[in-house]
Design a protein around this motif. Structure first.
Motif, mmCIF file in Angstrom:
data_model
loop_
_atom_site.group_PDB
_atom_site.id
_atom_site.type_symbol
_atom_site.label_atom_id
_atom_site.label_comp_id
_atom_site.label_asym_id
_atom_site.label_seq_id
_atom_site.Cartn_x
_atom_site.Cartn_y
_atom_site.Cartn_z
ATOM 1 N N LEU A 39 -15.384 -5.292 7.551
ATOM 2 C CA LEU A 39 -16.209 -6.414 7.975
ATOM 3 C C LEU A 39 -16.072 -7.324 6.665
ATOM 4 C CD1 LEU A 39 -19.504 -4.607 9.445
ATOM 5 C CD2 LEU A 39 -18.115 -6.025 10.555
ATOM 6 N N ILE A 40 -15.906 -6.887 5.554
ATOM 7 C CA ILE A 40 -15.769 -7.399 4.370
ATOM 8 C C ILE A 40 -14.404 -8.435 4.371
ATOM 9 C CG2 ILE A 40 -15.159 -7.308 1.792
ATOM 10 C CD1 ILE A 40 -17.315 -5.271 1.722
ATOM 11 N N ASP A 41 -13.325 -7.733 4.947
ATOM 12 C CA ASP A 41 -12.035 -8.241 5.241
ATOM 13 C C ASP A 41 -12.164 -9.393 6.263
ATOM 14 O OD1 ASP A 41 -10.131 -7.008 3.448
ATOM 15 O OD2 ASP A 41 -10.050 -5.286 4.755
ATOM 16 N N LYS A 42 -12.975 -9.216 7.295
ATOM 17 C CA LYS A 42 -13.186 -10.350 8.109
ATOM 18 C C LYS A 42 -13.815 -11.619 7.374
ATOM 19 C CE LYS A 42 -12.923 -8.330 12.600
ATOM 20 N NZ LYS A 42 -12.799 -8.855 13.840
ATOM 21 N N GLY A 43 -14.801 -11.249 6.695
ATOM 22 C CA GLY A 43 -15.752 -12.090 6.025
ATOM 23 C C GLY A 43 -14.650 -12.982 4.710
ATOM 24 N N VAL A 44 -13.755 -12.246 4.148
ATOM 25 C CA VAL A 44 -13.343 -12.993 3.101
ATOM 26 C C VAL A 44 -11.859 -13.690 3.883
ATOM 27 C CG1 VAL A 44 -11.806 -12.591 1.200
ATOM 28 C CG2 VAL A 44 -13.733 -11.175 1.754
ATOM 29 N N GLY A 45 -11.587 -13.140 5.208
ATOM 30 C CA GLY A 45 -10.544 -13.928 5.832
ATOM 31 C C GLY A 45 -9.046 -13.165 5.583
ATOM 32 N N PHE A 47 -8.538 -10.116 6.995
ATOM 33 C CA PHE A 47 -8.213 -9.337 8.347
ATOM 34 C C PHE A 47 -7.258 -9.618 9.054
ATOM 35 C CE2 PHE A 47 -9.360 -7.404 12.346
ATOM 36 C CZ PHE A 47 -9.666 -6.192 11.976
ATOM 37 N N ASN A 48 -6.363 -8.813 9.499
ATOM 38 C CA ASN A 48 -5.146 -9.181 10.388
ATOM 39 C C ASN A 48 -5.655 -8.621 11.770
ATOM 40 O OD1 ASN A 48 -2.804 -9.672 11.731
ATOM 41 N ND2 ASN A 48 -1.417 -9.092 10.053
ATOM 42 N N ASP A 49 -5.900 -9.282 12.935
ATOM 43 C CA ASP A 49 -6.002 -9.243 14.132
ATOM 44 C C ASP A 49 -4.872 -8.283 14.736
ATOM 45 O OD1 ASP A 49 -8.583 -9.804 14.287
ATOM 46 O OD2 ASP A 49 -8.100 -11.998 14.731
ATOM 47 N N ALA A 50 -3.816 -8.419 14.276
ATOM 48 C CA ALA A 50 -2.364 -7.940 15.042
ATOM 49 C C ALA A 50 -2.394 -6.645 14.374
ATOM 50 C CB ALA A 50 -1.116 -8.714 14.639
ATOM 51 N N THR A 51 -2.859 -6.260 13.232
ATOM 52 C CA THR A 51 -2.688 -4.825 12.815
ATOM 53 C C THR A 51 -3.913 -4.115 12.747
ATOM 54 O OG1 THR A 51 -3.122 -5.475 10.574
ATOM 55 C CG2 THR A 51 -0.705 -5.592 11.192
ATOM 56 N N GLY A 52 -5.120 -4.775 12.642
ATOM 57 C CA GLY A 52 -6.530 -4.195 12.939
ATOM 58 C C GLY A 52 -6.852 -3.676 11.625
ATOM 59 N N TYR A 53 -5.963 -4.257 10.336
ATOM 60 C CA TYR A 53 -6.393 -3.927 8.804
ATOM 61 C C TYR A 53 -6.442 -5.018 8.298
ATOM 62 C CZ TYR A 53 -5.871 1.083 9.546
ATOM 63 O OH TYR A 53 -6.379 2.558 9.639
ATOM 64 N N GLY A 54 -6.994 -5.031 7.081
ATOM 65 C CA GLY A 54 -7.297 -6.100 6.352
ATOM 66 C C GLY A 54 -6.690 -5.593 4.900
ATOM 67 N N ILE A 55 -6.532 -6.018 3.787
ATOM 68 C CA ILE A 55 -6.020 -5.598 2.657
ATOM 69 C C ILE A 55 -7.044 -4.954 1.906
ATOM 70 C CG2 ILE A 55 -5.459 -6.547 0.266
ATOM 71 C CD1 ILE A 55 -4.418 -9.153 1.377
ATOM 72 N N ILE A 56 -8.189 -5.085 2.058
ATOM 73 C CA ILE A 56 -9.244 -4.144 1.368
ATOM 74 C C ILE A 56 -9.158 -2.620 2.073
ATOM 75 C CG2 ILE A 56 -11.664 -3.736 0.670
ATOM 76 C CD1 ILE A 56 -11.638 -6.641 0.468
ATOM 77 N N SER A 57 -9.387 -2.791 3.369
ATOM 78 C CA SER A 57 -9.388 -1.817 4.057
ATOM 79 C C SER A 57 -8.295 -1.079 4.188
ATOM 80 C CB SER A 57 -10.236 -1.941 5.660
ATOM 81 O OG SER A 57 -9.142 -2.747 6.145
ATOM 82 N N GLY A 58 -7.021 -1.746 4.229
ATOM 83 C CA GLY A 58 -5.778 -0.879 4.276
ATOM 84 C C GLY A 58 -5.435 -0.144 2.882
ATOM 85 N N ILE A 59 -6.024 -0.715 1.811
ATOM 86 C CA ILE A 59 -5.867 0.073 0.632
ATOM 87 C C ILE A 59 -6.770 1.218 0.428
ATOM 88 C CG2 ILE A 59 -6.426 -0.151 -2.047
ATOM 89 C CD1 ILE A 59 -5.369 -3.018 -1.699
ATOM 90 N N TYR A 60 -7.980 1.098 0.924
ATOM 91 C CA TYR A 60 -9.009 2.326 1.214
ATOM 92 C C TYR A 60 -8.339 3.314 1.990
ATOM 93 C CZ TYR A 60 -12.864 5.196 2.297
ATOM 94 O OH TYR A 60 -13.588 6.277 2.639
#
Length: 123
Positions: A39-45, A47-60
């Motif tokens: 959700l933070i990734d989506k808010g920050v922008g 989040f990649n819809d194609a992969t389903g991950y953002g930078i922060i959630s991917g690192i976690y």
């Protein structure tokens, strides 16, 4: 939260046993953290819809990959199964289903992987 921290402290510990509570609480808290980070990734922008991950959630996800595998192996040890059973996850759907059932088994006695952690916690 204590169970989550306990698993993180045993980062590379693939030996021994893990109680059902330890495994499922780690999974629950990790899932909640992943959802919040997405959700933070989506808010920050980021989040990649194609992969389903953002930078922060991917690192976690990368950071908790090893502890997740380790607690899964210890949980399998608690049910008197080899850690190699984790490779069942490579069988689409059926492997996850089998592992989910095995992860729900209760342990009743000591086995080759060590004493019953549930009995140790009670004493």
């Amino acid at each position: 939260m204590d169970w989550y921290i306990k698993v993180l402290k045993q980062y590379f510990d693939f030996s021994g046993r893990a109680r059902r509570k330890e495994f499922w609480m780690f999974l629950l808290i990790s899932t909640i953290i992943s959802i919040i980070l997405s959700l933070i990734d989506k808010g920050v922008g980021t989040f990649n819809d194609a992969t389903g991950y953002g930078i922060i959630s991917g690192i976690y996800s990368l950071l908790v990959l090893i502890p997740s595998i380790a607690v899964s192996v210890r949980r399998l040890h608690d049910t008197n199964h080899s850690g190699w059973w984790c490779l069942l996850v490579l069988i689409p759907l059926l492997g996850l289903f089998i592992l989910a059932i095995v992860f729900c088994f209760d342990s009743k006695e000591d086995n080759e992987y060590g004493p019953n952690p549930k009995l140790l916690a009670q004493s």
